[in-house]
Every structure is written in C-alpha cells, then in structure tokens.
Design a protein around this motif. Structure first.
Motif, short mmCIF file in Angstrom:
data_model
loop_
_atom_site.label_atom_id
_atom_site.label_comp_id
_atom_site.label_asym_id
_atom_site.label_seq_id
_atom_site.Cartn_x
_atom_site.Cartn_y
_atom_site.Cartn_z
N MET A 1 20.36 21.66 32.53
CA MET A 1 19.81 22.86 31.94
C MET A 1 20.20 22.91 30.46
N VAL A 2 19.31 23.49 29.67
CA VAL A 2 19.56 23.68 28.24
C VAL A 2 19.48 25.17 27.95
N ARG A 3 20.51 25.68 27.28
CA ARG A 3 20.55 27.10 26.91
C ARG A 3 20.23 27.19 25.42
N HIS A 4 19.12 27.87 25.10
CA HIS A 4 18.64 28.07 23.73
C HIS A 4 19.12 29.45 23.29
N SER A 38 14.68 31.48 32.34
CA SER A 38 14.99 32.90 32.16
C SER A 38 15.09 33.23 30.68
N VAL A 59 18.68 34.65 24.59
CA VAL A 59 19.04 33.39 25.23
C VAL A 59 17.90 33.03 26.16
N ASP A 61 16.92 30.02 28.92
CA ASP A 61 17.39 28.87 29.68
C ASP A 61 16.19 28.02 30.10
N ASP A 99 21.30 25.10 20.53
CA ASP A 99 20.87 24.60 21.84
C ASP A 99 22.05 23.92 22.51
N THR A 102 23.99 22.34 29.31
CA THR A 102 25.03 22.70 30.28
C THR A 102 25.43 21.45 31.05
#
Length: 108
Positions: A1-4, A38, A59, A61, A99, A102
């Motif tokens: 997963m990548v959290r922006h 999300s 944020v 995801d 960015d 995770t």
C-alpha cells in the motif's frame, strides 16, 4: 500500500466552506480509480500546534504505485489539483506531498 499525504497552506481569504467544497471534490474521486482505497481530509486539530501554517490536508491510500499513478493521471484529480494550487499560499509552494510506502507495499 502507498499512503499519499498532502498538506496545504490555504490563502487566508479562502473560507472554510470553500475548502470543504474542495475536499468534497476529492472524495468524489473515490470509487472512480481502481486501487484507490480511502480518502481522509480535514483541518488539523493537533494539540502540538506545529503545523507551520499547513492547517489542512488529506491522506489517500492506494493499493500500489500503479494506482497512485492512475490517480495522478486522472482528469478529475488534475482539475482539483489546479484548484488546490490556486487556493494555496504561493501556489505549489503552499502544498507539501509525501508518498509513503507501507510495509505491505514494500513487501511486493
């Protein structure tokens, strides 16, 4: 997963109502891009008071880097991005993007 992660210093004359409209546009993108998991947005309520003027943010995801790229390429995202830049202090200078992959994304 990548959290922006995006933090924004909005111009003082931009009302909270207008900022809420911009965040509504952001949430409207949900469900339109495969892999966008999300969206969370809002104003900082930090008791630390270390925002340095970046009082709003969001944020997003993503399942992976490809989903983030699809978001970056999406016309709705690009139109909203232009509005955010217009509303930020100093244009792009008033926006921070970060960015963060995770553990799940790093394992891929």
């Amino acid at each position: 997963m990548v959290r922006h992660i995006v933090l924004i210093r909005f111009k003082p004359e931009l009302s909270e109502a207008r900022i809420a409209e911009l965040f509504t546009e952001l949430h409207d993108i949900e469900g339109k891009i495969p892999g966008l998991l999300s969206v969370i947005s809002g104003r900082s309520e930090s008791p630390e008071k270390m925002e340095r003027g970046y009082m709003h943010g969001f944020v997003v995801d993503f399942a992976d880097w490809e989903a983030l790229q699809a978001y970056q390429d999406n016309a709705d995202h690009q139109a909203l991005g232009a509005k955010l830049v217009e509303g930020a202090v100093g244009g792009k200078e008033g926006i921070l993007c970060f960015d963060l992959p995770t553990v799940a994304a790093q394992a891929l």
